[in-house]
Design an enzyme around this catalytic site. Structure first.
Site: not given
Length: 445
Positions: A174, A250, A369
């Site tokens: 990721e 995450h 993000c």
């Protein structure tokens, strides 16, 4: 030679919508089917970029991807003109079609993992685009993401690019959302910190049971090998399975690091004390600042709902850091109270700055993000594509570009409008010229 942490923020794309595609991301699921505003989202992101640039930080931009992805739809058996493909897919497989419309590339923390030249054996900056294999709508991003990265960092003397890891659950990667770096000055050798959710090849080890672990230990180890990192300066840690099951999809939703400071929730990691000991042992040159947020002051639920840890932690001057937080942090009483206290404690965090990125937040992505951190020295900055660095002129140009091309509102039924693809391609074609990227999108190749 002096080095800097450059924030590469993702531009919110023309198809920004709330389809609830991300299982495990509480905000994404909670806001599914609401109408979005691509224009507002893009302008909010640009305002944050300009604000950080005005603080003296180096700021750049990454473009959105082409959506809907008609090329993937053709791979899945939809035929005819682009308009035919869109009509057939939206009617016959609406969930699949919605996934190919996702503007999730805006969250560039997931675009790739980057290791600075100070950390790598060949003294080049290394990039590996994330495969994002856990979610179909994200797993189709890496081919164009790789082309974009190569268009920006296109000098082989300074930059090394790797293929994404093999697709599949075992090497789910990721990107930088599960990676951070600790250092003194940015030009010094650092400690790279990889956080994973599970072991892919050992089912006897702890793992979440409700929501998926998107990053595997084996993927993190592979990135470290590809990037030629020093094992003595590389630390691997497991995210606590319970917080993944609570919606912490995450690591950057439960901790954030910068230079010599780790800002983390008490429940972020499995075997926390060992993790901190490992980090300090690897970072032998000076004591690290470990700023722990106690669970009795900020619950995991508070952290997820406010995205406290999905804030950016940035250095404004030596020993002086600021938290760049979403406005939701001020709307949550427990989080607001904690942030008022943390700047008074003995740590480098001295300021909290609040920004409105609600269009992104409603889809499950906060300030952190929206950005990819790339440490570059003076020569590497000169070797990169200069057209992507934010200044007054580019900020003004991109705002005008958004106003010209983006829709004010987008609902689920609007995604099936073939004109949306026409509009998006026109916007992206112009953007590649503004950013001097050349031909990076499938429709341009």
């Amino acid at each position: 030679m002096k080095a800097y942490e450059v924030n590469f923020d993702g531009l919110v794309g023309p198809t920004h919508n709330y389809a609830g595609l991300s299982v495990g991301n509480v905000a994404s699921l909670k806001n599914a089917d609401q109408a979005s505003s691509p224009k507002q989202g893009a302008l909010q992101g640009l305002a944050k970029m300009k604000a950080l640039s005005d603080m003296g930080l180096k700021q750049a931009v990454l473009p959105p991807l082409e959506r809907p992805d008609v090329y993937v739809l053709r791979q899945l058996g939809f035929t005819g003109s682009d308009e035919d493909v869109i009509k057939k897919a939206s009617q016959e497989a609406p969930a699949v079609y919605a996934a190919t419309c996702s503007a999730s590339s805006m969250w560039t923390a997931n675009a790739c993992t980057v290791s600075p030249s100070a950390d790598t054996r060949d003294n080049k900056v290394h990039f590996t685009a994330a495969n994002l294999s856990n979610k179909f709508h994200r797993s189709i991003e890496s081919p164009t993401t790789s082309r974009v990265l190569k268009a920006i960092f296109n000098n082989e003397q300074f930059f090394a690019h790797h293929q994404p890891l093999p697709l599949g659950d075992h090497f789910g990667d990721e990107g930088a959302a599960n990676h951070t770096r600790f250092c003194g000055d940015y030009n010094q050798s650092g400690v790279e910190f990889f956080v994973y959710g599970k072991y892919a090849f050992d089912n006897s080890k702890p793992a979440p049971t409700k929501f998926p672990a998107r990053q595997t230990m084996e993927a993190s180890q592979a990135i470290a090998r590809l990037h030629q990192l020093d094992p003595a300066r590389t630390v691997f840690a497991q995210q606590h399975p319970d917080v993944i099951d609570a919606g912490v999809f995450h690591n950057d939703v439960i901790s954030v690091g910068n230079q010599d400071c780790l800002f983390y929730h008490e429940n972020a990691f499995l075997n926390t004390e060992q993790v901190l000991d490992d980090l300090q042992a690897a970072f032998s040159e000076q004591p690290l600042h470990f700023v722990k947020v106690p669970v009795n002051e900020v619950s995991v639920s508070d952290a997820v709902n406010s995205y406290l840890f999905n804030s950016q932690l940035v250095t404004l001057s030596p020993g002086h850091m600021a938290i760049i937080a979403p406005s939701e942090c001020h709307e949550n009483e427990n989080v607001r109270r904690y942030l008022e206290q943390v700047i008074e404690l003995d740590n480098p965090i001295k300021e909290v700055k609040i920004y409105d990125v609600k269009q992104s937040m409603r889809n499950g992505g906060g300030p952190a993000c929206l950005r990819q951190r790339v440490v570059l020295n003076d020569d590497e900055i000169k070797a990169a594509n200069q057209s992507v660095f934010i200044n007054d002129e580019l900020f003004s140009t991109l705002n005008a570009w958004v106003e010209k091309h983006y829709r004010d509102q987008l609902s689920e039924k609007d995604l099936a409008d073939p004109q949306l693809l026409v509009e998006s391609r026109a916007a992206l074609d112009e953007l590649t010229q503004i950013l001097n990227l050349g031909s990076v999108y499938p429709f341009q190749l």
